[in-house]
Design a protein around this motif. Structure first.
Motif, PDB file in Angstrom:
ATOM      1  N   GLN A   1      -8.356  -8.321  -0.108  1.00  0.00           N
ATOM      2  CA  GLN A   1      -8.681  -7.595   1.127  1.00  0.00           C
ATOM      3  C   GLN A   1      -8.385  -6.099   0.979  1.00  0.00           C
ATOM      4  N   LYS A   2      -7.296  -5.818   0.269  1.00  0.00           N
ATOM      5  CA  LYS A   2      -6.900  -4.417   0.088  1.00  0.00           C
ATOM      6  C   LYS A   2      -7.891  -3.654  -0.782  1.00  0.00           C
ATOM      7  N   ILE A   3      -8.334  -4.270  -1.895  1.00  0.00           N
ATOM      8  CA  ILE A   3      -9.236  -3.565  -2.804  1.00  0.00           C
ATOM      9  C   ILE A   3     -10.692  -3.609  -2.351  1.00  0.00           C
ATOM     10  N   ARG A   4     -10.997  -4.477  -1.367  1.00  0.00           N
ATOM     11  CA  ARG A   4     -12.358  -4.490  -0.812  1.00  0.00           C
ATOM     12  C   ARG A   4     -12.450  -3.668   0.465  1.00  0.00           C
ATOM     13  N   GLY A   5     -11.304  -3.357   1.055  1.00  0.00           N
ATOM     14  CA  GLY A   5     -11.301  -2.539   2.257  1.00  0.00           C
ATOM     15  C   GLY A   5     -11.799  -3.249   3.492  1.00  0.00           C
ATOM     16  N   VAL A   6     -11.885  -4.589   3.455  1.00  0.00           N
ATOM     17  CA  VAL A   6     -12.338  -5.393   4.598  1.00  0.00           C
ATOM     18  C   VAL A   6     -11.469  -6.641   4.679  1.00  0.00           C
ATOM     19  N   ASP A   7     -11.488  -7.291   5.858  1.00  0.00           N
ATOM     20  CA  ASP A   7     -10.701  -8.504   6.044  1.00  0.00           C
ATOM     21  C   ASP A   7     -11.445  -9.769   5.637  1.00  0.00           C
TER      22      ASP A   7
ATOM     23  N   ILE B   1      -9.324   5.352 -10.294  1.00  0.00           N
ATOM     24  CA  ILE B   1      -9.065   6.574 -11.068  1.00  0.00           C
ATOM     25  C   ILE B   1      -7.721   6.507 -11.784  1.00  0.00           C
ATOM     26  N   LEU B   2      -6.685   6.083 -11.069  1.00  0.00           N
ATOM     27  CA  LEU B   2      -5.342   6.058 -11.666  1.00  0.00           C
ATOM     28  C   LEU B   2      -5.278   5.104 -12.849  1.00  0.00           C
ATOM     29  N   ALA B   3      -5.898   3.926 -12.710  1.00  0.00           N
ATOM     30  CA  ALA B   3      -5.900   2.976 -13.828  1.00  0.00           C
ATOM     31  C   ALA B   3      -6.700   3.512 -14.999  1.00  0.00           C
ATOM     32  N   ALA B   4      -7.798   4.209 -14.696  1.00  0.00           N
ATOM     33  CA  ALA B   4      -8.664   4.735 -15.758  1.00  0.00           C
ATOM     34  C   ALA B   4      -7.962   5.769 -16.627  1.00  0.00           C
ATOM     35  N   PHE B   5      -6.814   6.301 -16.149  1.00  0.00           N
ATOM     36  CA  PHE B   5      -6.074   7.268 -16.967  1.00  0.00           C
ATOM     37  C   PHE B   5      -5.546   6.636 -18.259  1.00  0.00           C
TER      38      PHE B   5
ATOM     39  N   TYR C   1      -7.799   4.389  -0.925  1.00  0.00           N
ATOM     40  CA  TYR C   1      -6.870   3.634  -1.767  1.00  0.00           C
ATOM     41  C   TYR C   1      -7.608   2.941  -2.909  1.00  0.00           C
ATOM     42  N   VAL C   2      -8.752   2.329  -2.582  1.00  0.00           N
ATOM     43  CA  VAL C   2      -9.544   1.633  -3.606  1.00  0.00           C
ATOM     44  C   VAL C   2      -9.965   2.613  -4.686  1.00  0.00           C
ATOM     45  N   PHE C   3     -10.459   3.775  -4.264  1.00  0.00           N
ATOM     46  CA  PHE C   3     -10.919   4.783  -5.224  1.00  0.00           C
ATOM     47  C   PHE C   3      -9.755   5.276  -6.085  1.00  0.00           C
TER      48      PHE C   3
END
Length: 450
Positions: free
Chosen positions: A187-193, A22-26, A16-18
């Protein structure tokens, strides 16, 4: 930044983070596909939108403007439709160029911030290459221009879908008073709690930012000058590297080598591939060697390439405007070394550095000035370049090489390193420690916070 400090900020790269990166970089693909279009004023409206609505809605608006522009241009049956469509393109580019680099810098982990931000420039280079290939392929079609302009909807649509998937940045959510959502987003964009240390740092920065009621006024105070100056002068320097002169002359060189009608296509493909490939070098190296070293190395390489090209053309260019095949091949190699060095330095750094050097209270306002400066000088160079080329001929390469020398000195004496510094601590760890810029913060306590 020390290893200990890095370890405080936990993160891992999840799918999800990746995909967010990529999607924003479009947004960069939109800019690259239609790089000749600006809407200067749109950057300042986008700045307000970023602050009041957030980065994500601003990216969404950028995609909608761009899609609308492609529809009007592709279906145009009157001049006003074409003009209106181009204005919408410009607004879309202005909104995208403001929001996307800020978004990428704010969601990226500290140790990957440079690489993540440069994804924007990577998509710009891919957009330029794709646009050149499409324009070449549609040139002989009866309504080829409609196809070229209509296909601009593709990157716009991808960005639109992406804007529905990506999360808002934690600093933006905190600016809007959404503390719980901000922590959940982090937490979502870091992939950890466990993001407590980093979140507290962002909260502290946002609390300080709330004391500033008028960010544009703060930007023009003494303490705001270093970041404003650096972010705008980098845009000026980016345009005065001479990249336009190189790209303009490249097709002529390929004609000299015997490619004739295919010269423009071959030039676009070769320089475009070099541009894309070298941007990957920047993605790999920027967080390892730093921004300054890449800029300094590239300044040396670009200076040598420009001087060598100028010297060959001044001494060997024929009255017909052509070169011997061997010398033309040498110049082609020099063109590629120039494009290569630009693509891993002044190209991407023009977006990366301004997006990470402002405190949160002036970040969107300051970056708007950077974006608008880029557009102003892109316009100036585009308008003046052909006239300069006609009057200066081969000496134009010496003109730009002199600018590159000035740019190298600027990096040595005035540009601080931001590698590994948390974006919320840039003022404390970078500006207030720099031998030149720290004097601008001596009386900061006396400045009002209105």
């Amino acid at each position: 930044m020390s290893t200990a400090n890095k370890s405080q900020y936990n993160s891992r790269v999840t799918p999800y983070v990746f995909s967010c990166w990529i999607l924003a970089a479009f947004g960069g693909l939109m800019f690259g596909y239609d790089i000749g279009i600006s809407a200067l004023v749109a950057s300042f409206f986008a700045s307000k939108a970023c602050s009041l609505l957030g980065r994500r809605p601003t990216i969404l608006m950028a995609s909608l403007f761009f899609i609308a522009g492609s529809i009007f241009c592709g279906a145009a049956n009157a001049k006003w439709m074409l003009i209106f469509g181009r204005i919408l393109f410009g607004i879309g580019v202005g909104f995208g160029n403001e929001a996307v680099p800020l978004f990428l810098s704010e969601i990226a982990p500290i140790h990957h911030r440079g690489a993540v931000n440069i994804l924007f420039q990577l998509l710009v280079t891919i957009g330029i290459l794709v646009a050149n290939l499409i324009n070449y392929g549609t040139a002989m079609m009866k309504h080829g221009w409609r196809v070229s302009l209509g296909l601009a909807a593709v990157p716009g649509f991808i960005l639109f879908v992406g804007s529905l998937i990506i999360t808002e940045t934690p600093p933006s959510l905190l600016e809007m008073g959404k503390e719980m959502e901000a922590k959940a987003a982090l937490q979502k964009i870091r992939g950890v709690d466990n993001v407590d240390a980093e979140f507290q740092q962002i909260v502290t920065g946002c609390e300080q930012a709330k004391q500033v009621k008028r960010p544009f006024k703060k930007l023009f105070k003494k303490s705001g000058f270093p970041a404003l100056f650096i972010s705008t002068i980098i845009q000026v320097f980016q345009q005065f590297t001479g990249i336009n002169a190189i790209m303009f002359y490249a097709p002529v060189l390929f004609q000299t080598l015997g490619f004739k009608s295919d010269a423009s296509l071959l030039s676009a493909v070769i320089t475009g591939l070099v541009n894309v490939g070298a941007t990957f070098v920047s993605i790999y190296a920027v967080d390892k060697v730093g921004r300054r070293k890449l800029l300094l190395q590239a300044s040396i390489q670009m200076f040598i390439s420009q001087v060598a090209i100028g010297a060959i053309l001044v001494t060997h260019l024929k009255a017909t405007g052509s070169l011997d095949k061997v010398l033309a091949a040498v110049v082609v190699v020099l063109v590629c070394t120039f494009v290569m060095s630009f693509a891993w330095s002044w190209g991407p750094m023009g977006w990366l550095i301004p997006s990470e050097i402002f405190p949160i209270e002036t970040r969107t306002a300051g970056f708007a000035f950077a974006v608008s400066t880029n557009m102003i000088f892109t316009f100036i160079i585009a308008q003046a370049f052909l006239s300069m080329m006609c009057h200066m001929r081969a000496y134009i390469f010496f003109f730009f090489s002199a600018w590159i020398l000035i740019m190298g000195l600027f990096v040595v004496f005035l540009l601080p390193e931001t590698k590994g510094v948390p974006i919320e601590l840039v003022e404390e760890r970078v500006w207030k420690q720099h031998p030149v810029w720290k004097k601008f913060f001596k009386n900061e306590a006396k400045e009002t916070t209105d």
